[in-house]
Enzyme design. Structure first.
Site, short mmCIF file in Angstrom:
data_model
loop_
_atom_site.label_atom_id
_atom_site.label_comp_id
_atom_site.label_asym_id
_atom_site.label_seq_id
_atom_site.Cartn_x
_atom_site.Cartn_y
_atom_site.Cartn_z
N ASN A 5 -13.67 -31.59 43.89
CA ASN A 5 -13.68 -30.23 43.34
C ASN A 5 -14.62 -29.40 44.20
OD1 ASN A 5 -13.91 -27.89 41.86
ND2 ASN A 5 -15.05 -28.83 40.15
N LYS A 62 -15.12 -26.28 44.17
CA LYS A 62 -15.68 -25.10 43.49
C LYS A 62 -15.54 -23.87 44.41
CE LYS A 62 -18.55 -28.22 40.87
NZ LYS A 62 -19.77 -28.43 40.10
N HIS A 119 -13.07 -26.96 33.04
CA HIS A 119 -14.33 -27.40 33.65
C HIS A 119 -15.49 -26.73 32.91
CE1 HIS A 119 -17.57 -27.86 36.54
NE2 HIS A 119 -16.88 -28.86 37.05
N GLU A 173 -18.05 -25.31 33.90
CA GLU A 173 -18.45 -24.00 34.45
C GLU A 173 -17.51 -22.91 33.96
OE1 GLU A 173 -18.58 -25.29 38.54
OE2 GLU A 173 -20.29 -26.55 38.04
N GLU A 228 -17.63 -35.19 31.96
CA GLU A 228 -18.69 -34.68 32.83
C GLU A 228 -19.86 -34.19 31.98
OE1 GLU A 228 -17.10 -33.36 36.90
OE2 GLU A 228 -16.80 -31.71 35.54
N GLY A 270 -24.28 -31.32 39.43
CA GLY A 270 -25.01 -30.61 40.48
C GLY A 270 -26.52 -30.75 40.38
N SER A 327 -22.77 -35.55 39.73
CA SER A 327 -23.60 -36.15 40.78
C SER A 327 -23.09 -37.51 41.25
CB SER A 327 -25.07 -36.23 40.33
OG SER A 327 -25.57 -34.92 40.08
P1 PGA Z 1 -21.22 -32.53 41.09
O1 PGA Z 1 -20.08 -31.71 40.31
O2 PGA Z 1 -20.55 -33.76 41.66
O3 PGA Z 1 -21.73 -31.59 42.13
O4 PGA Z 1 -22.26 -32.91 40.08
C1 PGA Z 1 -19.09 -32.35 39.54
C2 PGA Z 1 -18.15 -31.32 38.94
O5 PGA Z 1 -18.63 -30.30 38.43
O6 PGA Z 1 -16.92 -31.50 38.96
#
Ligand code: PGA
Length: 255
Positions: A9, A11, A99, A101, A171, A177, A217
């Site tokens: 992903n 983003k 997601h 976000e 998640e 992140g 992560s």
């Molecule tokens: P990350 O993000 O691997 O940077 O923690 C995962 C995601 O939001 O899909």
């Protein structure tokens, strides 16, 4: 056996030139034998999808094209939105829905996520439906209540055979992140609870077949342990998917 699915992903990162470079590098690093062990999907920003599709098609790469979001309507007065029809036409196979976000920053509700899941399925693509708890919810002991509530709402009205073909991504928001990963035991426990929940709403076959990813992560250094858990069938990878070398090692499941 559920074949693992590793999804990158990206983003809001990588313009279409940068995206092409990452895909070409990945193609060099991830071989056919790797793709026999795990499916890999790439989720670029909308403006990159056509470019990435062209590279995948012309070089006959084994990566599946993905999107990060879509609207549930096919067309109309929805300024700034992207129709599932357009994504299907571009050869998109997997679409992320809900997601954290999108839920937290753009106000997506469980009902909207449910509409997106149904629209993605109606257009012959596979939803990757996300769920996860905040740190405050985890500390209050309400992880399962939050996550399973999102799963039930997201799957409302989806037929068992359709649920079977879906992907659910667990998640934990506090791990996205941040460099903090849920321990593999914690991640496994929540993914097992999600599978039990799927059994209740869609039956044993769907529960057995649905692929459940962990996200938050994920790196080359922790993928092997995560994927070794009974109920973790892949990973949704953000930051580490922007670096072709690191992501290639994740696609190889840490080997
Ligand atoms: P990350 O993000 O691997 O940077 O923690 C995962 C995601 O939001 O899909």
């Amino acid at each position: 056996m559920r074949k693992p699915l590793i999804s990158g992903n990206w983003k809001m990162n990588l313009n279409h030139f940068e995206a092409i470079q990452v895909v070409q590098k990945l193609a060099y690093l991830v071989g056919k034998d790797d793709l026999e062990q795990a499916d890999v999907s790439l989720h670029p920003p909308f403006t990159d999808i056509r470019s990435v599709q062209t590279v995948i098609d012309s070089d006959r790469l084994g990566f599946a094209l993905g999107a990060q979001n879509c609207h549930w309507e096919e067309k109309g007065a929805f300024t700034g939105e992207v129709s599932p029809v357009f994504l299907q036409k571009l050869g998109v196979r997997y679409v992320i829905a809900g997601h954290s976000e999108r839920r937290e920053l753009f106000g997506e509700t469980d009902e909207m996520v449910n509409s997106k899941v149904k629209a993605v399925i109606a257009h012959a693509m596979t939803p990757i439906m996300c769920c996860g708890e905040t740190l405050a919810e985890r500390e209050a002991g309400s992880t399962e209540a939050k996550v399973l509530g999102q799963v039930r709402a997201g799957l409302a009205g989806v037929k068992p055979a359709q649920v079977a073909a879906m992907v659910i991504a667990y998640e934990p928001i506090w791990a996205i992140g941040t460099g903090r990963t849920a321990t593999s035991a914690d991640a496994q426990a929540v993914c097992a609870a999600i599978r039990t929940c799927v059994r209740e709403v869609a039956g044993a076959d769907a529960a057995h077949q649905v692929r459940i990813q962990y996200g938050g992560s994920v790196k080359a250094g922790n993928i092997a342990e995560l994927i070794g858990q009974d109920d973790i069938d892949g990973a949704l990878v953000g930051g580490a998917s922007l670096d072709a070398d690191e992501f290639a090692r994740i696609c190889k499941l840490g080997r």
